[in-house]
Design a protein around this motif. Structure first.
Motif, PDB file in Angstrom:
ATOM      1  N   VAL A 165       1.421  -1.353   0.025  1.00 19.54           N
ATOM      2  CA  VAL A 165      -0.283   0.211   0.404  1.00 19.54           C
ATOM      3  C   VAL A 165       0.882   1.020   0.038  1.00 19.54           C
ATOM      4  CG1 VAL A 165      -2.057   1.513   1.048  1.00 19.54           C
ATOM      5  CG2 VAL A 165      -1.798  -1.066   1.170  1.00 19.54           C
ATOM      6  N   LEU A 166       0.915   2.319  -1.176  1.00 15.50           N
ATOM      7  CA  LEU A 166       1.817   3.536  -0.948  1.00 15.50           C
ATOM      8  C   LEU A 166       0.500   4.135  -0.333  1.00 15.50           C
ATOM      9  CD1 LEU A 166       2.743   2.969  -4.938  1.00 15.50           C
ATOM     10  CD2 LEU A 166       3.834   1.640  -2.203  1.00 15.50           C
ATOM     11  N   VAL A 167       1.152   4.991   0.214  1.00 20.42           N
ATOM     12  CA  VAL A 167       0.838   6.399   1.069  1.00 20.42           C
ATOM     13  C   VAL A 167       1.620   7.812   0.316  1.00 20.42           C
ATOM     14  CG1 VAL A 167      -0.178   7.639   2.772  1.00 20.42           C
ATOM     15  CG2 VAL A 167      -0.538   5.193   2.645  1.00 20.42           C
ATOM     16  N   THR A 177       3.584   3.841 -10.079  1.00 18.82           N
ATOM     17  CA  THR A 177       4.600   3.093  -9.353  1.00 18.82           C
ATOM     18  C   THR A 177       3.621   1.869  -8.737  1.00 18.82           C
ATOM     19  OG1 THR A 177       5.818   4.760  -8.502  1.00 18.82           O
ATOM     20  CG2 THR A 177       5.807   2.635  -7.354  1.00 18.82           C
ATOM     21  N   CYS A 178       2.260   1.941  -8.823  1.00 17.62           N
ATOM     22  CA  CYS A 178       1.652   0.855  -8.438  1.00 17.62           C
ATOM     23  C   CYS A 178       0.783   0.095  -9.686  1.00 17.62           C
ATOM     24  CB  CYS A 178      -0.100   0.793  -7.527  1.00 17.62           C
ATOM     25  SG  CYS A 178       0.279   2.029  -5.854  1.00 17.62           S
ATOM     26  N   ALA A 188      -1.388  -3.685  -5.791  1.00 18.37           N
ATOM     27  CA  ALA A 188      -0.939  -2.835  -4.976  1.00 18.37           C
ATOM     28  C   ALA A 188      -1.350  -1.879  -5.003  1.00 18.37           C
ATOM     29  CB  ALA A 188       0.090  -2.017  -5.755  1.00 18.37           C
ATOM     30  N   ALA A 189      -2.045  -0.841  -3.945  1.00 17.87           N
ATOM     31  CA  ALA A 189      -3.064  -0.372  -3.423  1.00 17.87           C
ATOM     32  C   ALA A 189      -2.545   0.914  -3.436  1.00 17.87           C
ATOM     33  CB  ALA A 189      -3.981  -0.545  -2.398  1.00 17.87           C
ATOM     34  N   ASN A 190      -3.128   2.413  -3.439  1.00 19.27           N
ATOM     35  CA  ASN A 190      -2.493   3.611  -2.919  1.00 19.27           C
ATOM     36  C   ASN A 190      -3.946   4.790  -2.174  1.00 19.27           C
ATOM     37  OD1 ASN A 190      -3.189   5.535  -5.258  1.00 19.27           O
ATOM     38  ND2 ASN A 190      -3.348   4.109  -6.451  1.00 19.27           N
ATOM     39  N   VAL A 212       4.251   1.484   2.528  1.00 19.50           N
ATOM     40  CA  VAL A 212       5.611   2.575   2.642  1.00 19.50           C
ATOM     41  C   VAL A 212       4.917   3.741   2.304  1.00 19.50           C
ATOM     42  CG1 VAL A 212       6.681   2.946   0.302  1.00 19.50           C
ATOM     43  CG2 VAL A 212       6.489   0.542   1.552  1.00 19.50           C
ATOM     44  N   GLY A 213       5.651   5.162   2.960  1.00 18.24           N
ATOM     45  CA  GLY A 213       5.186   6.098   1.763  1.00 18.24           C
ATOM     46  C   GLY A 213       6.223   6.710   1.228  1.00 18.24           C
ATOM     47  N   LEU A 214       5.673   7.154  -0.073  1.00 14.35           N
ATOM     48  CA  LEU A 214       6.415   8.570  -0.947  1.00 14.35           C
ATOM     49  C   LEU A 214       6.000   9.908  -0.605  1.00 14.35           C
ATOM     50  CD1 LEU A 214       5.267   6.312  -4.041  1.00 14.35           C
ATOM     51  CD2 LEU A 214       6.725   6.026  -2.713  1.00 14.35           C
ATOM     52  N   VAL A 215       7.017  10.764  -0.687  1.00 15.71           N
ATOM     53  CA  VAL A 215       7.175  12.222  -0.784  1.00 15.71           C
ATOM     54  C   VAL A 215       8.578  12.738  -1.866  1.00 15.71           C
ATOM     55  CG1 VAL A 215       6.827  12.073   1.701  1.00 15.71           C
ATOM     56  CG2 VAL A 215       9.855  11.965   1.066  1.00 15.71           C
ATOM     57  N   ALA A 216       8.611  13.395  -1.873  1.00 13.07           N
ATOM     58  CA  ALA A 216       9.414  14.619  -3.038  1.00 13.07           C
ATOM     59  C   ALA A 216       9.210  15.868  -2.681  1.00 13.07           C
ATOM     60  CB  ALA A 216       8.826  14.128  -4.393  1.00 13.07           C
TER      61      ALA A 216
END
Length: 293
Positions: A165-167, A177-178, A188-190, A212-216
């Motif tokens: 699961v992407l957050v 990405t998913c 994969a869920a987001n 998993v957390g995603l940042v930029a």
């Protein structure tokens, strides 16, 4: 069978004319040609100011289908890469290239030799074997169906069935990405992080998936969001905070803080491609599964 022509690394013929430093690259395959394109592009990008005009010929499995390929190589000589299982078709292609004095490489031959030497078994010569409709194939389809159904926070009730699961906040490449992960057989869920909107409570209840957390960087997200608004022709876009740098910086900080509190791994995607982000997630997933055992 038709060849597909693309100018890899350029935008149209005009840019090619400016540099003048281009070459023809012929890729001949008895399957889809994906392997050749991946290898060719990985090699081409290593050479600065050199651009390949790609000629892709998939599903070449007979002498008649090879006739067109030979004609195009004769009219636009260049490097020839191929993956052909039929020895007669491959031998003819090699002879034509020898007569034209152009390089010709079977990109899988050295790999086959190593496998055969190490395994001490004969190779089968199966065309397109990697695309077989086997259990792995249908597993990838199942993963893709799950991923599309659970994009952008949809159907949160069965998040525990996900592998990953992407957050993350808007424009951190969660969806592509998913989809990439799904093509590797990973469900994969987001979940989007939106200011003033709580995350679904089901996220705190999951026990199986890796979260998993995603940042930029705020600068990168601002740029992507501004381009998004322009692409949508949203001249009257009311929510100015969507592209406000200070608001974006606050959203990024909130993501980092949440991941630290929950113990979720965090990936900064600012300078990462989708493939690089997915590779790190898959490495984290392997560790996560090992801990579950």
């Amino acid at each position: 069978m038709h060849g597909r022509h693309t100018a890899f690394g350029t935008v149209g013929d005009k840019s090619l004319g400016k540099s003048g430093n281009f070459f023809h690259l012929h890729m001949v395959s008895d399957s889809t040609g994906e392997t050749l394109m991946t290898v060719a592009r990985a090699a081409t990008v290593q050479y600065e100011d050199v651009q390949a005009i790609e000629h892709v010929y998939p599903l070449v499995r007979s002498q008649k289908q090879l006739d067109r390929v030979v004609g195009e190589i004769e009219s636009a000589p260049g490097i020839v890469l191929y993956t052909l299982v039929d020895p007669d078709v491959a031998a003819r292609l090699e002879r034509v290239c020898l007569d034209l004095a152009v390089p010709c490489v079977n990109v899988l031959e050295p790999v086959f030799k190593i496998f055969q030497s190490y395994l001490n078994v004969a190779w089968t010569g199966r065309i397109g074997g990697q695309h077989a409709l086997d259990a792995d194939y249908f597993g990838r389809i199942d993963a893709l169906n799950y991923t599309m159904l659970h994009d952008d926070g949809q159907v949160p009730g069965d998040l525990n069935e996900a592998d990953v699961v992407l957050v993350g906040i808007s424009r951190t490449s969660k969806t592509p990405t998913c989809i990439y992960l799904a093509n590797r057989g990973i469900k994969a869920a987001n979940i989007p992080m939106v200011p003033d909107i709580p995350l679904p409570p089901q996220l705190d209840e999951v026990t199986h998936p890796l979260v998993v957390g995603l940042v930029a960087s705020a600068e990168r997200i601002q740029q992507v969001r501004q381009n998004r608004v322009l692409a949508l022709n949203a001249a009257s876009y009311q929510n100015e905070s969507y592209t406000d740098r200070r608001q974006i910086a606050h959203e990024v900080s909130s993501t980092r803080r949440l991941c630290a509190e929950k113990g979720w791994p965090l990936i900064d995607v600012t300078r990462r491609s989708i493939e690089e982000t997915a590779a790190e997630i898959m490495a984290l997933l392997r560790d996560h599964r090992a801990e579950e055992m």
